[in-house]
Design an enzyme around this catalytic site. Structure first.
Site, mmCIF file in Angstrom:
data_model
loop_
_atom_site.group_PDB
_atom_site.id
_atom_site.type_symbol
_atom_site.label_atom_id
_atom_site.label_comp_id
_atom_site.label_asym_id
_atom_site.label_seq_id
_atom_site.Cartn_x
_atom_site.Cartn_y
_atom_site.Cartn_z
ATOM 1 N N THR A 19 2.505 -19.698 72.084
ATOM 2 C CA THR A 19 1.940 -18.894 71.003
ATOM 3 C C THR A 19 0.461 -19.170 70.736
ATOM 4 O OG1 THR A 19 2.569 -20.532 69.327
ATOM 5 C CG2 THR A 19 4.188 -18.836 69.883
ATOM 6 N N CYS A 72 23.185 7.929 42.441
ATOM 7 C CA CYS A 72 23.243 7.012 41.304
ATOM 8 C C CYS A 72 23.954 7.677 40.134
ATOM 9 C CB CYS A 72 21.842 6.564 40.911
ATOM 10 S SG CYS A 72 20.764 7.905 40.352
ATOM 11 N N CYS A 83 21.687 10.988 39.376
ATOM 12 C CA CYS A 83 21.738 12.092 40.337
ATOM 13 C C CYS A 83 23.131 12.687 40.432
ATOM 14 C CB CYS A 83 21.289 11.597 41.717
ATOM 15 S SG CYS A 83 19.553 11.139 41.777
ATOM 16 N N GLU A 140 18.062 13.611 45.876
ATOM 17 C CA GLU A 140 18.943 14.702 45.464
ATOM 18 C C GLU A 140 18.221 15.694 44.556
ATOM 19 O OE1 GLU A 140 21.583 10.911 45.401
ATOM 20 O OE2 GLU A 140 19.446 11.433 45.332
ATOM 21 N N HIS A 165 14.545 11.244 42.662
ATOM 22 C CA HIS A 165 15.306 10.817 43.824
ATOM 23 C C HIS A 165 15.485 11.975 44.802
ATOM 24 C CE1 HIS A 165 17.284 7.126 41.682
ATOM 25 N NE2 HIS A 165 15.957 7.085 41.688
#
Length: 373
Positions: A170, A84, A93, A61, A59
């Site tokens: 469209t 987390c 983390c 961190e 992650h």
């Protein structure tokens, strides 16, 4: 506004802004995890930084702490999402920040995941670390609309992308639609696809255009899930998308074993869904995608399916590319909405952004009122 919001310094804003920019680097790769950035600061200097690159890997961190090394002791970490606090595919983390000896952690927003949701903040505080949260919370939320909605509402965030002429058309009456918009707009759509977890279309679009529904940007690492809504299982086994890298899921109400087997052998996954008004239940489509860890959905389809999703209140955001051209009365419109009969029935939009993309204009809007309300 939260009256208990801590006072943040100019430096706090500066470092959190940098952490948000780092988080954006994972825009197309972290799925199904959120995009997160982290900056470690000591004596008013950045000593470490990182971002979450892809699911299953370290992650943000952890990358930032590894970058900081011994300088992390006594430092401040700026994190765009609450760290987390549980063991998943990677260790928590929050414990890594504690072990590194940080003195303060500044968090942009609390993690809505049920396994975190404040527990990471509490763990840091219990360890004697000063925790201040809510800095640039809105900006952090905009980075992860799909993850947040899936955690809170058990559904993905849904963007509907359409291209139209200045008079709201469209396609020509014949169905001809390539190309309404410029190459610049089409490249911008590729970026929308790249950040999406899944792309939804209807079988009518497949039969008319045989789209690839893939990302064609250089350096693309991940293809979004391709989803075809096909009530009666009309999907041809020769469809172009079935021969491309990535997964194609067909959501149908048909129980035709022969057709299911043929499509499965051609490379598709077929899921049988409940009916709703004689068609595939679109609400169940989104519920199923959330169960498959799909965060952000991009809908690229015609007027019938787009009108149904709008009418059922399933669209979070409209992205409309408007070309400087006029296609005339006989051309096809954006939505099929037969229930609109008076001015009181009109769908109101909140325009959140308008910008030039090549020679076209891109309009972003949220739906204010919904026909199902």
């Amino acid at each position: 506004m939260n009256n208990n919001m801590p006072l943040f310094s100019d430096a706090d804003y500066r470092y959190m802004s940098h952490a948000l920019q780092l988080a954006k680097r994972g825009l197309n790769t972290t799925d199904p995890n959120p995009r997160v950035g982290c900056v470690v600061v000591k004596q008013d200097s950045i000593v470490g930084e990182g971002w979450h690159v892809r699911a299953g890997e370290a992650h943000a961190e952890i990358h930032a702490l590894q970058s900081a090394g011994d300088n992390a002791k006594g430092a401040t970490a700026y994190v765009t999402l609450e760290p987390c606090s549980h063991h998943g595919r990677t260790p928590p983390c929050s414990q890594a920040l504690i072990d590194a000896g940080l003195s303060r952690v500044v968090i942009a927003m609390q993690d809505p995941h049920s396994r975190v949701d404040g527990s990471g903040i509490q763990q840091l505080r219990d360890a004697g670390i000063q925790v201040d949260s809510g800095l640039l919370e809105d900006q952090a939320g905009k980075l992860n609309p799909g993850f947040i909605k899936r955690m809170k509402n058990k559904r993905p965030y849904v963007r509907l992308k359409m291209a139209m002429s200045l008079d709201g058309r469209t396609a020509m009456a014949s169905g001809e639609s390539q190309w309404i918009t410029s190459a610049g707009a089409r490249e911008d759509v590729q970026r929308l696809r790249a950040r999406s977890s899944a792309i939804i279309t209807g079988v009518g679009t497949v039969l008319a255009d045989d789209p690839s529904m893939n990302v064609r940007l250089e350096g693309t690492e991940r293809q979004p899930l391709r989803v075809v809504v096909d009530t009666n299982l009309s999907m041809p086994t020769t469809a172009k998308m079935l021969g491309l890298p990535g997964r194609t899921v067909i959501m149908t109400c048909s129980e035709d074993d022969d057709a299911i087997q043929a499509l499965t052998e051609a490379g598709a996954e077929v899921l049988c869904m409940p009916y709703c008004n004689h068609n595939v239940s679109l609400a169940n489509v989104l519920d199923t995608l959330a169960e498959m860890d799909i965060n952000e959905v991009l809908v690229e389809t015609g007027a019938t399916l787009s009108g149904s999703m709008l009418q059922e209140g399933l669209i979070d955001e409209l992205i409309i590319y408007m070309a400087p051209s006029i296609m005339g009365d006989n051309a096809r419109g954006l939505f099929r909405l037969p229930n609109i009969e008076s001015m009181d029935d009109k769908v109101k939009l909140d325009i959140t952004d308008i910008r030039a993309v090549g020679c076209d204009w891109r309009i972003s809007a949220k739906v204010v009122n919904r026909l199902s309300d």
